[in-house]
Design an enzyme around this catalytic site. Structure first.
Site, PDB file in Angstrom:
ATOM      1  N   CYS A 123     -10.090  -6.583   1.858  1.00  0.00           N
ATOM      2  CA  CYS A 123     -11.103  -6.241   1.079  1.00  0.00           C
ATOM      3  C   CYS A 123     -11.728  -7.355   0.126  1.00  0.00           C
ATOM      4  O   CYS A 123     -12.816  -7.452  -0.080  1.00  0.00           O
ATOM      5  CB  CYS A 123     -10.918  -5.119   0.370  1.00  0.00           C
ATOM      6  SG  CYS A 123      -9.282  -5.183  -0.746  1.00  0.00           S
TER       7      CYS A 123
ATOM      8  N   GLU B 244     -10.500   1.861  -4.969  1.00  0.00           N
ATOM      9  CA  GLU B 244     -10.459   0.297  -4.738  1.00  0.00           C
ATOM     10  C   GLU B 244     -11.225   0.229  -3.241  1.00  0.00           C
ATOM     11  O   GLU B 244     -10.759   0.584  -2.180  1.00  0.00           O
ATOM     12  CB  GLU B 244      -9.257  -0.175  -4.511  1.00  0.00           C
ATOM     13  CG  GLU B 244      -8.946  -1.844  -4.364  1.00  0.00           C
ATOM     14  CD  GLU B 244      -9.199  -2.421  -3.049  1.00  0.00           C
ATOM     15  OE1 GLU B 244     -10.284  -2.752  -2.696  1.00  0.00           O
ATOM     16  OE2 GLU B 244      -7.916  -2.400  -2.548  1.00  0.00           O
TER      17      GLU B 244
ATOM     18  N   ASN C 294      -4.978  -1.787   6.790  1.00  0.00           N
ATOM     19  CA  ASN C 294      -4.910  -2.956   6.937  1.00  0.00           C
ATOM     20  C   ASN C 294      -3.855  -3.853   6.243  1.00  0.00           C
ATOM     21  O   ASN C 294      -3.262  -4.779   6.638  1.00  0.00           O
ATOM     22  CB  ASN C 294      -6.327  -3.822   6.466  1.00  0.00           C
ATOM     23  CG  ASN C 294      -6.574  -3.427   5.016  1.00  0.00           C
ATOM     24  OD1 ASN C 294      -6.432  -2.217   4.682  1.00  0.00           O
ATOM     25  ND2 ASN C 294      -6.846  -4.552   4.333  1.00  0.00           N
TER      26      ASN C 294
ATOM     27  N   GLU D  80      -5.428  -1.856 -10.302  1.00  0.00           N
ATOM     28  CA  GLU D  80      -4.174  -1.816  -9.779  1.00  0.00           C
ATOM     29  C   GLU D  80      -3.418  -3.051 -10.011  1.00  0.00           C
ATOM     30  O   GLU D  80      -4.289  -4.020 -10.626  1.00  0.00           O
ATOM     31  CB  GLU D  80      -4.208  -1.559  -8.257  1.00  0.00           C
ATOM     32  CG  GLU D  80      -4.924  -0.316  -7.872  1.00  0.00           C
ATOM     33  CD  GLU D  80      -4.680   0.125  -6.443  1.00  0.00           C
ATOM     34  OE1 GLU D  80      -3.940   1.007  -5.974  1.00  0.00           O
ATOM     35  OE2 GLU D  80      -5.529  -0.632  -5.622  1.00  0.00           O
TER      36      GLU D  80
END
Length: 482
Positions: A290, A256, A158, A463
């Site tokens: 997400c 993640e 994505n 992150e």
């Protein structure tokens, strides 16, 4: 060496290993088709364990020299990579639009952020430092942050180059070498990053890209004995599988994963601002983000009005102009299936709810779904519990703050959340009670400087921000008697 600027049905990409394109040992390639119209865009190498072996070996050989460079030397290389991304942004944007169906303006924005990651970590790596520990005048004791060695970075479809850069930049800054496995659906810009990095002066073997499928590339990569750390972004199921391999090998892993993020809207909120924020959750990348806040938790007295305002905005949006397609056919089918289930379970479709048919302004094979708002949702319905990963908002009313928090936390996920209220103090109080890795109050800003990661099954590790730089290092203590 120049970046690919022309996209045709015969464009073919190889792996990027040791600073050059390397054909797959199998000789096979995978087709990459456009979600906009189903047409063939390009072909990528169909990787195998043999290709992974080449890439990891190249990374391992390059790591010692790269790890010995100074932070200033690494800084210069990373900022040069950032400049290279910006120099080639038009061609990169064309690739992301063709392969992933992105709209041009959002694609350029994502790519500029990709460049910013290299600039940011190129700057802050110069501050990388350990601590001194006082053990008396006869001893000098200190800590230092050292690279792991070879790091595997596995990214989803994505946000191809953006999410690759998010992991690669801090990993390289810390002195690691990288083997990247991008999604087989959107690999092209990641492969072009290899070219750009080499042109920017990155030594051969420091960054390698192997394309292909999860079982034939991802599993051998995570399992390779020379890979000392893994960073994965993607589904919970795949993340768990990777976590099991990493646990067996006793190596650190950052995951993640998915989200079912809530947006809490109170009656005293700026409803127009809240409506705009809610619509962006389904319009940006057609909800394929997400951290998208797609669970719309609304104080009961304003739910109908807020849904009306959201519908007014969404009904004016046009496919291919204001939002793009679903990126992959399996995901397209999944979203439609979850909408069908929602109807069977009693949900009301207040806005949208269907795929676009040929003749409605989209190509016959275009993977477009109407931006959708579902009401009459209860927390036990599939649409309220499971990540849809598409342009779908589910609206659930609440009556009290405690009920709002209960609903917000009634999920296995905990990636992100948002609160909209005219009472900022209440917004901040609720932010502390929500189980999520990042919470924005009244549109609070998040950027490359802010740590990003989840609670619960949304993942482990962080992150972005300076935290990510240290996540790619291991800590050593040194002591000497004077």
């Amino acid at each position: 060496m120049s970046i690919t600027t022309t996209i045709t049905t015969t464009t073919q990409f190889e792996h990027w290993i040791g600073g050059r394109p390397v054909p797959p040992t199998s000789g096979r390639h995978l087709d990459s088709t456009s979600p906009h119209d189903g047409e063939l865009v390009l072909r990528i190498a169909d990787g195998s364990a043999e290709d992974v072996e080449q890439a990891v070996t190249a990374a391992h050989r390059a790591q010692q020299a790269w790890g010995r460079t100074t932070t200033a030397e690494r800084s210069r290389i990373l900022t040069s990579i950032a400049a290279g991304i910006r120099e080639h942004i038009d061609a990169l944007a064309d690739l992301e639009c063709a392969e992933g169906g992105k709209l041009l303006a959002p694609a350029r924005t994502e790519l500029l952020i990709a460049a910013d990651y290299f600039d940011y970590y190129g700057a802050i790596v110069r501050t990388l430092a350990g601590d001194t520990i006082d053990q008396g005048p006869q001893n000098l004791t200190y800590t230092r942050h050292e690279p792991y060695g070879v790091v595997a970075v596995i990214t989803p479809w994505n946000g191809p180059l953006n999410q690759a850069s998010r992991g690669i930049a801090p990993a390289l800054a810390a002195g690691n070498t990288v083997v990247l496995k991008p999604s087989e659906f959107t690999s092209a810009t990641s492969l072009e990053l290899g070219r750009i990095a080499t042109e920017a002066g990155l030594s051969d073997g420091v960054l390698n890209i192997v394309t292909g499928l999860g079982p034939t590339v991802g599993v051998p990569l995570v399992s390779h004995p020379l890979v000392r750390r893994v960073s994965f972004t993607g589904s919970v199921a795949t993340g768990r599988a990777i976590g099991r391999i990493a646990a067996e090998r006793v190596i650190p892993v950052a995951l993640e994963l998915g989200g079912k993020s809530p947006i809490l809207v109170f009656a005293d909120a700026d409803l127009d601002a809240a409506a705009r924020a809610a619509t962006m959750s389904v319009l940006i990348n057609s909800g394929q983000v997400c951290s998208a806040t797609t669970r719309l938790l609304v104080e009961r007295g304003v739910q109908d009005e807020l849904v009306r305002r959201i519908g007014t905005i969404l009904n004016d949006k046009r496919p291919g102009e204001d939002f793009g397609p679903i990126v992959t056919p399996p995901q397209f089918d999944k979203v439609l299936g979850m909408l069908a289930t929602a109807r069977k379970e009693g949900a009301h479709v207040a806005v949208g709810g269907h795929k676009y048919e040929d003749g409605a302004g989209v190509p016959e094979r275009g993977l477009y779904i109407q931006p959708t708002v579902l009401t009459d949702i209860n927390p036990d319905m599939q649409a309220a519990r499971e990540e849809i990963f598409g342009p779908v908002l589910v609206a659930i009313p609440f009556d009290t703050e405690d009920e709002a928090i209960t609903l917000a936390n009634a999920t296995e996920y905990g990636l992100a959340a948002a609160v909209w209220s005219g009472d900022t103090a209440r917004g901040l109080t609720l932010a502390h009670r929500i189980e999520a890795g990042q919470v924005a109050v009244n549109g609070g800003a998040m950027g490359i400087e802010t740590p990003f990661g989840g609670y619960k099954t949304s993942g482990i590790g962080r992150e972005k921000g300076i935290k990510a730089l240290y996540e790619y290092t291991q800590l050593k203590t040194v002591s000497v008697t004077l």
